[in-house]
Design an enzyme around this catalytic site. Structure first.
Site, PDB file in Angstrom:
ATOM      1  N   HIS A  53       0.720  -1.471   0.169  1.00 28.49           N
ATOM      2  CA  HIS A  53      -0.206   0.440   0.297  1.00 28.49           C
ATOM      3  C   HIS A  53       0.911   1.313   0.200  1.00 28.49           C
ATOM      4  O   HIS A  53       1.981   1.208   0.044  1.00 28.49           O
ATOM      5  CB  HIS A  53      -0.886   0.236   1.458  1.00 28.49           C
ATOM      6  N   ALA A  54       0.196   2.295  -0.477  1.00 25.78           N
ATOM      7  CA  ALA A  54       0.956   3.216  -0.160  1.00 25.78           C
ATOM      8  C   ALA A  54       0.063   4.592   1.211  1.00 25.78           C
ATOM      9  O   ALA A  54      -1.156   4.163   1.479  1.00 25.78           O
ATOM     10  CB  ALA A  54       0.861   4.295  -1.451  1.00 25.78           C
TER      11      ALA A  54
END
Length: 137
Positions: A53-54
């Site tokens: 994820h970011a």
């Protein structure tokens, strides 16, 4: 923040060496933000990965308190892999950076110091959505 891969950097944590063992301290001048959340990853099964994820706004600082692991970073244009394996070095990951963590050694512990509390709306959990997000900025 439109980060570059160079913004993902290793930061030395001061180490006080003593015959009784070493001590490292993280104070406000070590990382460029106020710590609002602390968590750690451990007992990660062999062959598993974390992350994927970011964050839109969150900045993180990762430390291998024990063992080692690899962090694969992507800012939408550039990639970089960092191996963390010392408790007196940490990796600063600015917002807008996709991360995947794998190759955990037996007994590895990953400490994460985050710039904010948990907020699901801050996460980008799909890589294609991340690329679209980065292209819109």
């Amino acid at each position: 923040m439109d980060s570059t891969i160079k913004d993902c950097m290793i930061i030395d944590i001061p180490k006080i060496e003593d015959q009784r063992g070493n001590l490292s301290v993280i104070e406000k001048d070590i990382i460029p933000y106020e710590i609002k959340r602390v968590y750690y990853l451990y007992d990660v099964p062999s062959g598993s990965f974390r992350g994927g994820h970011a964050h839109k706004n969150l900045t993180q600082f990762l430390i291998a308190l024990s063992g080692s692991f690899d962090i694969h970073l992507n800012n939408g244009k550039e990639t970089k892999t960092v191996n963390l394996n010392r408790p007196n070095k940490g990796l600063l990951i600015p917002s807008g950076t996709w991360r995947e963590i794998d190759n955990f050694s037996s007994g590895a512990v990953c400490l994460v110091l985050a710039s904010d509390v948990f907020d699901e709306a801050d996460y980008i959990r799909d890589f294609d959505d991340f690329i679209s997000y980065k292209n819109l900025k």
